[in-house]
Structure formats: C-alpha cells, structure tokens
Scaffold this active site. Structure first.
Site, mmCIF file in Angstrom:
data_model
loop_
_atom_site.group_PDB
_atom_site.id
_atom_site.type_symbol
_atom_site.label_atom_id
_atom_site.label_comp_id
_atom_site.label_asym_id
_atom_site.label_seq_id
_atom_site.Cartn_x
_atom_site.Cartn_y
_atom_site.Cartn_z
ATOM 1 N N SER A 177 -9.783 -0.642 7.081
ATOM 2 C CA SER A 177 -9.202 -0.494 5.790
ATOM 3 C C SER A 177 -8.463 -1.629 5.381
ATOM 4 O O SER A 177 -7.994 -1.731 4.016
ATOM 5 C CB SER A 177 -8.110 0.797 5.941
ATOM 6 O OG SER A 177 -8.854 1.903 5.568
ATOM 7 N N SER B 81 -9.746 1.724 2.929
ATOM 8 C CA SER B 81 -8.832 2.316 2.050
ATOM 9 C C SER B 81 -8.043 1.563 1.173
ATOM 10 O O SER B 81 -7.125 2.007 0.275
ATOM 11 C CB SER B 81 -8.062 3.555 2.814
ATOM 12 O OG SER B 81 -7.253 3.145 3.675
ATOM 13 N N LYS C 73 0.858 -1.237 0.130
ATOM 14 C CA LYS C 73 0.085 0.122 -0.073
ATOM 15 C C LYS C 73 0.904 1.277 0.030
ATOM 16 O O LYS C 73 1.831 1.432 0.696
ATOM 17 C CB LYS C 73 -0.917 -0.045 1.452
ATOM 18 C CG LYS C 73 -1.919 1.016 1.109
ATOM 19 C CD LYS C 73 -2.871 0.966 2.507
ATOM 20 C CE LYS C 73 -4.010 2.012 2.805
ATOM 21 N NZ LYS C 73 -4.718 1.623 3.792
HETATM 22 N N1 GLN Z 1 -13.069 3.741 6.666
HETATM 23 C C1 GLN Z 1 -12.457 4.238 7.697
HETATM 24 C C2 GLN Z 1 -12.223 5.817 7.548
HETATM 25 O O1 GLN Z 1 -12.369 6.291 6.741
HETATM 26 C C3 GLN Z 1 -11.160 3.485 7.730
HETATM 27 C C4 GLN Z 1 -9.899 3.958 7.574
HETATM 28 C C5 GLN Z 1 -8.854 2.849 7.494
HETATM 29 O O2 GLN Z 1 -8.744 2.246 8.326
HETATM 30 N N2 GLN Z 1 -7.605 3.531 7.247
HETATM 31 O O3 GLN Z 1 -11.572 6.472 8.551
#
Ligand code: GLN
Length: 473
Positions: free
Chosen positions: A179, A155, A80
């Site tokens: 994410s 994400s 990532k």
């Molecule tokens: N959907 C969550 C957010 O937008 C997850 C973010 C993450 O785990 N990096 O904060």
C-alpha cells in the site's frame, strides 16, 4: 509565490535557513493549492490549518532568533488517516470511526513532532487500508493527479496523490501488502516500505499485525531516506520494533559502495502476466542499472507464486482479530442506537459501519481461523510463508538487492476493477512477498521495486539515489 513543485525536504530546509521564504508562506501556499485542486483529486479527508500555521509561526520565530533547526523542522507533511495524530479526526476511511478523534500521537508522529514537522492533514485510503485503488474509502474516491480518470493506486492513494500533486512536501503511508509502493508507482513518486520492526507500529490502526509497516512517500529517494531515518527506531509500545543503527548514508550514499551491489533479477517476475508497457519499462530499468556499473544476476524465488494465496489467508485472519475492537460502542458515536440487546447492537453497528471489502475479509479471516479449518488454511499459509522466506534467504547469498516491477499493470480507470476483487488481489503479486518476509522495499519512478536484506534500507536507497540522478541528467 513559493515554487512548491521544486521543493524537496532538503531544498525546503536550505531555503528556510537561508531565509529565502518563511515557513508560514510555504504552509499557506500548500493550503492554497489544496483549496484550488483537492476538490478534483480528493487526496485529503481532513485538514488541520490552525495547528499547522501555529507550528509554522513557531519555526519562523526560531529562525529569527538564530536557533538551529532540524532537517524536518517545519516540513509540511500529510499523514494517512490510519495513523493517529492527537486531537485530529482519524477514520481509517471507515464509517465505523466517523467522529473519532485520536487521543494520542502515533510513535512516528511523536518523533516527527520532536523534529518540528508540520502536519497539514489526514489523507484518504481504502477502508482500513484494504485495497489497491483508494476507491473503497467510505468518504470519497481519490484520483490520480497525472490523469484524473485513473486510480491513484492504494491503499495509501491519498498520500501518494498529495505528494504527486504538490499538496504536501512529503507524506506517510502504511504498507501491509504493497500500500505504499503500489500507489507510489501509480502516482510516479517514491515509496519506501521499511523492514518489519524498523519503525514502531504504535498508533497505526492495525490491519495485519505481522505485516504492517509505516513508511514515507516522497518526491525523491533522498527525501525517503531523510524521513525514514527520523521515524525509525525501537519503541517500548511496539514489542516487534528494534533498535536500529542507520547512518547518514541512508540519504548520502557513497557511489563506490553502491557499485559493489549485485542486483538479482528473479525469473518468476518476468512472466507473461506482466503488461507489455511494464515489461519494456523494466528492460530500460535494467539497462540503466547496468550503466551505473552495477552487476546483475538471474535468480529464482520458486515459492513466490504462492504469495498471494498465503497473504490472503494470513492478512484477513489478522484483520478479523484486529477489527473485532470496532464493536460500534467504542471510539465513535453509535451509528444506530435503536437496539434490543448487545448482540443486536454489534450486528447493526458493524453492518452499518463496515464496507463491502472489509466484510468480505472479516468473514474470510474468521473462517480460516475457525477450529475446523485453522490447520488447513492459517497454519498451512504460515508454513508456505517460511518457504518464501527461505527463497529470499537463498537469493541473498548471491545478490544484495532484488529488482522487480512494483505492479504488473499500469494505473487503470476508476470503477474498472473495483467489482472484481480477485483481479485486484492478483495485482499485488510483486509487493506482497516483501511483507510476508518482512524485507525493506522501495518503489521508484517509473515504477520499479528494489527489495533489500533485513535492515539494509541503505542498499536500496543507495541504488535508488544514483538511479534517480541518472534519469534526472
Ligand atoms: N492491496 C493490498 C490489500 O488489499 C495491500 C494492503 C496494504 O498494503 N495495506 O490487502
């Protein structure tokens, strides 16, 4: 042609040492697949062909000389793009980091490198890992390989899509509120968020420092165990990391031990807000778990209903502090150098560099930390966080693992929800509690989540391992 869809980390390793194929052949096959398919999927932001092929040749030479190879030697991985890989572009999918090349390796990368793993490239994400669709990347949108009109989740959508589309053997993602797990569920792969502190965060671009975890996205539970074991452990550069004592049972669990686990079914996660398709999937999952001879028990986590409110105060607060380092002057070239003074420079470059969702969270975070509101919001959210942790501690007196859906909704079309942040925030309800409490959690196809006790990854991986065998038979 190497049969990429059939490869897992273990099968790749066996094939390599049995000389069924060469590392170079496999790496070249992945790049061919990427060239062929990634235009429509959009999993990668950058590739590192030269270094990858060089490492593959080194591995082939070692095999020729009869040297012993580690389990992850020459394994072609995707990373990532918020995790630093030395000398390669690292953007966190933000304009503010356009042109930045990492000056050092993240701790996880160092570990994987020492085992000989190969890094094919960096994968797309929501800008600074804020989002659940991978649509908020400043560079491109990633699509779900199973149906390209749908989002891959986020994400870590790029990593999940790369694994699902056979554009890498396995990948790393990061999980602050789901994410890793939610895109794993949307792309039908396995995603493990480790216990907070089990894996060093050094070299991960910080989002919410008390919540962030790096973890694997893989095709199988066994692969998740293999990759997790190699990245776990204490690191002097992350004071929240811990010495860990994981054995090979992480990926070679004993059935007798798994059968002794008791699985908790929280009443709060069976509500009306769950999509009917997910509800019927969960009924099936519970039936399958029982068929393994494992006991289930109803439990209650009364404060998880506050998890979203709590997270969307704590996370933006930590984000606003962490992202203050991106002042436009450091890391990457200025986006606008026609500035009157320092403040003007900050304003212009941060305005140009950050996208809508990041600005929304920066403002929210700065507000909840401001002197007049700190106690009312941030401090209160931290207290609620303790109540949620107490709920889990009580539940773990009776059960060993907690089962929930990973997401209350199935994958949806691109563009459908991105303009409604509240709706997206609410869809994080299943994954956020594990981050707030620092617990390990795994998402396994068809999209269920197992949450374990701190540092008990072996429990959730063990149960997942036998569940997976059940559905493969
Ligand atoms: N959907 C969550 C957010 O937008 C997850 C973010 C993450 O785990 N990096 O904060």
């Amino acid at each position: 042609m190497v049969p990429l869809p059939k490869l897992t980390l273990k099968k790749f390793h066996d094939g390599l040492i049995n000389r069924e194929f060469k590392a170079r052949e496999v790496v070249e096959s992945y790049f061919k697949e990427i060239d062929k398919h990634d235009d429509k999927i959009g999993a990668y932001l950058s590739l590192d062909k030269e270094a990858a092929l060089l490492s593959a040749d080194e591995a082939d030479l070692r095999i020729k000389r009869g040297e012993r190879l580690d389990l992850l030697s020459a394994a072609p991985l995707a990373i990532k793009d918020n995790i630093l890989v030395k000398n390669t572009p690292t953007t966190a999918a933000s304009k503010v980091l356009e042109g930045y090349k990492a000056s050092y390796d993240a701790a996880v990368i160092k570990k994987l490198r020492s085992e000989g793993a190969i890094f094919l490239g960096k994968t797309n994400l929501d800008e600074f890992a804020c989002g659940s669709t991978t649509e908020s990347s400043a560079y491109k949108k990633t699509r779900n390989p199973h149906n390209t009109s749908l989002v891959p989740g986020g994400s870590s959508g790029g990593s999940a899509a790369a694994v699902a589309a056979n554009l890498c053997l396995a990948a790393l993602g990061s999980d602050t509120g789901g994410s890793i797990r939610q895109p794993a569920a949307f792309c039908e792969v396995v995603g493990l968020k480790p216990t907070y502190g089990a894996v060093s965060r050094s070299g991960l671009i910080a989002l919410g420092s008390s919540l962030d975890c790096i973890g694997p996205l893989t095709k199988t539970v066994e692969d998740a165990g293999i990759l997790f074991k190699s990245i776990a452990g204490v690191d002097s550069k992350d004071s929240t990391s811990r010495e860990t004592f994981y054995g090979d049972d992480l990926y070679r669990p004993k059935l007798e031990r798994v059968k002794e686990l008791v699985v908790g079914l929280p009443a709060e996660f069976a509500g009306a807000d769950i999509h009917p398709d997910i509800q019927s999937q969960m009924t099936e999952v519970v039936k399958n778990i029982k068929s393994l001879g494992i006991r289930t028990k109803s439990i209650s986590l009364p404060h998880v209903k506050y998890a979203i409110s709590c997270y969307y105060i704590i996370m933006p607060a930590e984000l606003s502090a962490n992202l203050s380092r991106f002042d436009g002057l450091r890391y990457a070239p200025l986006l606008d150098d026609d500035v009157k003074n320092l403040l003007d420079c900050y304003e212009k470059n941060r305005s140009l560099g950050f996208g809508k969702e990041i600005k929304r969270r920066l403002i929210l975070g700065a507000f909840v930390l401001s002197s007049g509101y700190y106690d009312a919001y941030y401090e209160k959210a931290q207290k609620v966080r303790s109540l949620i942790a107490d709920d889990f501690a009580r539940a773990y007196e009776e059960v060993d693992v907690i089962l929930t859906p990973t997401s209350p909704i199935p994958p949806f079309p691109l563009g459908k929800k991105v303009e409604d942040p509240m709706e997206l925030y609410f869809a994080d309800i299943m994954t956020i509690p594990a981050n707030l409490v620092g617990l390990p959690a795994i998402s396994i196809p068809p999209g269920f989540q197992l949450i374990g006790r701190h540092f008990k990854e072996a429990d959730i991986l063990g149960l997942g391992y036998y569940y997976e065998r059940l559905s493969n038979n």
